[in-house]
Design a protein around this motif. Structure first.
Motif, short mmCIF file in Angstrom:
data_model
loop_
_atom_site.label_atom_id
_atom_site.label_comp_id
_atom_site.label_asym_id
_atom_site.label_seq_id
_atom_site.Cartn_x
_atom_site.Cartn_y
_atom_site.Cartn_z
N ALA A 50 0.30 -7.15 2.68
CA ALA A 50 -0.50 -6.81 3.86
C ALA A 50 -0.92 -5.35 3.77
CB ALA A 50 0.31 -7.07 5.13
N MET A 51 -0.98 -4.84 2.52
CA MET A 51 -1.39 -3.44 2.33
C MET A 51 -2.89 -3.33 2.53
SD MET A 51 0.86 -2.29 -0.98
CE MET A 51 0.31 -3.62 -2.03
N PRO A 52 -3.39 -2.15 2.88
CA PRO A 52 -4.84 -1.97 2.97
C PRO A 52 -5.50 -2.32 1.64
CG PRO A 52 -3.68 -0.04 3.80
CD PRO A 52 -2.65 -0.92 3.18
N ASN B 192 -8.68 9.15 13.91
CA ASN B 192 -8.29 8.85 15.28
C ASN B 192 -7.62 10.10 15.86
OD1 ASN B 192 -7.46 7.50 17.51
ND2 ASN B 192 -6.51 5.82 16.41
N PHE C 243 -16.23 -0.35 12.86
CA PHE C 243 -16.46 1.05 12.49
C PHE C 243 -17.64 1.22 11.53
CE2 PHE C 243 -11.90 0.84 13.49
CZ PHE C 243 -11.87 1.71 14.56
N ALA D 46 9.49 1.89 2.76
CA ALA D 46 9.75 1.22 1.47
C ALA D 46 8.41 1.07 0.74
CB ALA D 46 10.37 -0.15 1.72
N VAL D 47 8.13 2.00 -0.15
CA VAL D 47 6.81 2.06 -0.79
C VAL D 47 6.81 1.30 -2.12
CG1 VAL D 47 5.04 3.60 -1.73
CG2 VAL D 47 6.39 4.30 0.26
N VAL D 48 5.90 0.34 -2.23
CA VAL D 48 5.75 -0.39 -3.50
C VAL D 48 4.96 0.49 -4.46
CG1 VAL D 48 4.75 -2.44 -4.59
CG2 VAL D 48 5.69 -2.60 -2.27
N GLU E 279 -12.23 7.85 18.41
CA GLU E 279 -12.17 7.21 17.10
C GLU E 279 -13.48 7.47 16.40
OE1 GLU E 279 -11.28 3.16 18.01
OE2 GLU E 279 -9.30 3.68 18.77
N VAL F 206 -11.60 6.04 8.85
CA VAL F 206 -11.67 6.22 10.30
C VAL F 206 -10.66 7.30 10.68
CG1 VAL F 206 -11.24 5.14 12.53
CG2 VAL F 206 -12.28 3.81 10.71
N VAL G 123 -5.44 0.12 -1.33
CA VAL G 123 -4.13 0.27 -1.98
C VAL G 123 -3.86 -0.96 -2.86
CG1 VAL G 123 -1.65 0.57 -1.59
CG2 VAL G 123 -3.28 1.61 -0.02
N LEU H 276 -2.98 -1.22 -6.88
CA LEU H 276 -1.69 -1.72 -7.38
C LEU H 276 -1.81 -3.06 -8.10
CD1 LEU H 276 0.89 -0.93 -4.54
CD2 LEU H 276 0.46 0.29 -6.66
C1 LIG Z 1 -8.83 4.04 14.93
C2 LIG Z 1 -8.52 2.57 15.03
C3 LIG Z 1 -8.48 1.96 16.28
C4 LIG Z 1 -8.22 0.60 16.40
N1 LIG Z 1 -8.16 0.06 17.65
C5 LIG Z 1 -7.83 -1.23 17.79
C6 LIG Z 1 -7.68 -1.80 19.07
O1 LIG Z 1 -7.85 -1.13 20.09
N2 LIG Z 1 -7.34 -3.11 19.15
C7 LIG Z 1 -7.13 -3.87 18.03
O2 LIG Z 1 -6.81 -5.05 18.16
N3 LIG Z 1 -7.28 -3.35 16.81
C8 LIG Z 1 -7.62 -2.06 16.66
N4 LIG Z 1 -7.76 -1.53 15.41
C9 LIG Z 1 -7.60 -2.40 14.26
C10 LIG Z 1 -6.12 -2.60 13.95
O3 LIG Z 1 -5.45 -1.38 14.00
C11 LIG Z 1 -6.04 -3.15 12.54
O4 LIG Z 1 -6.84 -4.31 12.45
C12 LIG Z 1 -4.61 -3.50 12.21
O5 LIG Z 1 -3.78 -2.39 12.34
C13 LIG Z 1 -4.57 -4.00 10.78
O6 LIG Z 1 -3.23 -4.32 10.52
P1 LIG Z 1 -2.73 -4.55 9.08
O7 LIG Z 1 -1.26 -4.83 9.16
O8 LIG Z 1 -3.61 -5.54 8.40
O9 LIG Z 1 -3.01 -3.18 8.31
P2 LIG Z 1 -2.37 -1.73 8.57
O10 LIG Z 1 -2.01 -1.54 10.00
O11 LIG Z 1 -3.31 -0.78 7.92
O12 LIG Z 1 -1.01 -1.79 7.74
C14 LIG Z 1 -0.97 -1.64 6.34
C15 LIG Z 1 0.42 -1.16 6.01
O13 LIG Z 1 0.59 -1.10 4.60
C16 LIG Z 1 1.43 0.00 4.34
N5 LIG Z 1 1.30 0.41 2.92
C17 LIG Z 1 0.28 1.07 2.33
N6 LIG Z 1 0.56 1.28 1.03
C18 LIG Z 1 1.78 0.74 0.81
C19 LIG Z 1 2.62 0.64 -0.34
N7 LIG Z 1 2.25 1.11 -1.53
N8 LIG Z 1 3.82 0.03 -0.21
C20 LIG Z 1 4.21 -0.47 0.99
N9 LIG Z 1 3.47 -0.42 2.11
C21 LIG Z 1 2.26 0.19 2.00
C22 LIG Z 1 0.93 1.08 5.29
O14 LIG Z 1 1.94 2.05 5.47
C23 LIG Z 1 0.70 0.26 6.55
O15 LIG Z 1 1.84 0.21 7.36
C24 LIG Z 1 -8.01 -0.18 15.25
C25 LIG Z 1 -8.06 0.42 13.99
C26 LIG Z 1 -8.30 1.78 13.87
C27 LIG Z 1 -8.32 2.41 12.49
#
Ligand SMILES: Cc1cc2nc3c(=O)[nH]c(=O)nc-3n(C[C@H](O)[C@H](O)[C@H](O)COP(=O)(O)OP(=O)(O)OC[C@H]3O[C@@H](n4cnc5c(N)ncnc54)[C@H](O)[C@@H]3O)c2cc1C
Length: 250
Positions: free
Chosen positions: A159-161, A192, A70, A127-129, A232, A190, A164, A168
């Motif tokens: 595994a939070m973004p 969507n 992106f 379940a929010v930290v 997207e 981004v 975030v 924290l």
């Molecule tokens: C528009 C878009 C399209 C995409 N398309 C594709 C695709 O076609 N194919 C592909 O392979 N990848 C794709 N991706 C990439 C893929 O979605 C990401 O790489 C993947 O989702 C990352 O996973 P993750 O678990 O690391 O993070 P995330 O999916 O971002 O998960 C992070 C989690 O942390 C949680 N969180 C945040 N704050 C807190 C807190 N304080 N306490 C507890 N939990 C919290 C959030 O709720 C979330 O569930 C796309 C991404 C986007 C944005």
């Protein structure tokens, strides 16, 4: 894959292919060590360093950088692009696009939840930290959850973004060299948007990676008698996305 690239004359001329091929050869010969060594180089810097024509950046690397991360090629590490290219070329099905045959919660997340539960684990949603509370020795004492629960575990994996996590991160940790590396990471906004039509607009599934400064990917997918279109938007804000949707629909 290689045959398809060589056979297609519409996107790049034979001369442009000749100028593009040689800089990519070390990727095939040296493999991952060459790919990793390009991490300090942006995609644009790599292309200029090896004399690739500007049209390659416009036609190939802008859509590829947006599709992969992106962002534009002047901000993306060449390692990311080479890793993807290497897989596309070396793996038989590496360049295939596949779509889930249903929505993500049912077709992707639920099977993962069931697998984790089968192995004795648990998945808790919502379940929010709110805070990582440390012991005096600097290790985690517990996670303070929204609602007041104190959650303790043997190990903690975040595994939070990244934005975030940065927010924290306990102050005591934020000065440690290991965590200071987070300073270099920043999230990319981004947006969507999924549109569902009550009829088919065309008869093939399609996935477009775009060169537009805003739109990154457009997916058009047939689902029974209906059609789903997904946009997207890279590095998006609400205003720019709205403007772009307006342009798409006249
Ligand atoms: C528009 C878009 C399209 C995409 N398309 C594709 C695709 O076609 N194919 C592909 O392979 N990848 C794709 N991706 C990439 C893929 O979605 C990401 O790489 C993947 O989702 C990352 O996973 P993750 O678990 O690391 O993070 P995330 O999916 O971002 O998960 C992070 C989690 O942390 C949680 N969180 C945040 N704050 C807190 C807190 N304080 N306490 C507890 N939990 C919290 C959030 O709720 C979330 O569930 C796309 C991404 C986007 C944005």
């Amino acid at each position: 894959m290689a045959a398809a690239i060589l056979g297609n004359q519409k996107m790049l001329s034979p001369l442009e292919k000749l100028q593009t091929g040689p800089p990519l050869l070390p990727m095939l010969v040296e493999g991952q060590s060459f790919i990793d060594a390009q991490d300090e180089c942006s995609v644009t810097e790599f292309c200029k360093k090896y004399g690739m024509p500007d049209r390659i950046i416009q036609e190939i690397f802008i859509p590829m950088a947006k599709a992969l991360d992106f962002i534009d090629p002047d901000r993306l590490s060449m390692t990311v692009v080479l890793t993807a290219m290497n897989r596309f070329i070396n793996e038989t099905d590496g360049s295939q696009t596949a779509f889930l045959d249903g929505n993500q919660p049912d077709r992707l997340c639920q099977p993962m939840v069931e697998h984790i539960k089968r192995l004795g684990g648990d998945v808790r949603l919502g379940a929010v930290v709110e805070e990582v509370v440390l012991r005096p020795d600097g290790f985690v004492d517990y996670l303070s959850m929204r609602g007041g629960e104190k959650f303790r575990a043997d190990e903690y994996v975040s595994a939070m973004p990244v934005d975030v996590l940065k927010r924290l991160l306990p102050q005591q940790w934020s000065i440690m060299p290991f965590f200071r590396q987070l300073d270099h990471l920043e999230g990319i906004p981004v947006i969507n948007i999924h549109l569902w039509f009550d009829r088919k607009l065309r008869n093939i599934d399609a996935l477009c990676f775009s060169r537009s400064p805003l739109l990154s990917v457009q997916l058009g997918r047939l689902r029974g008698p209906r059609m789903q279109t997904k946009f997207e938007f890279a590095e998006a804000s609400i205003q720019t996305t709205a403007r772009c949707i307006g342009m798409c629909w006249g």
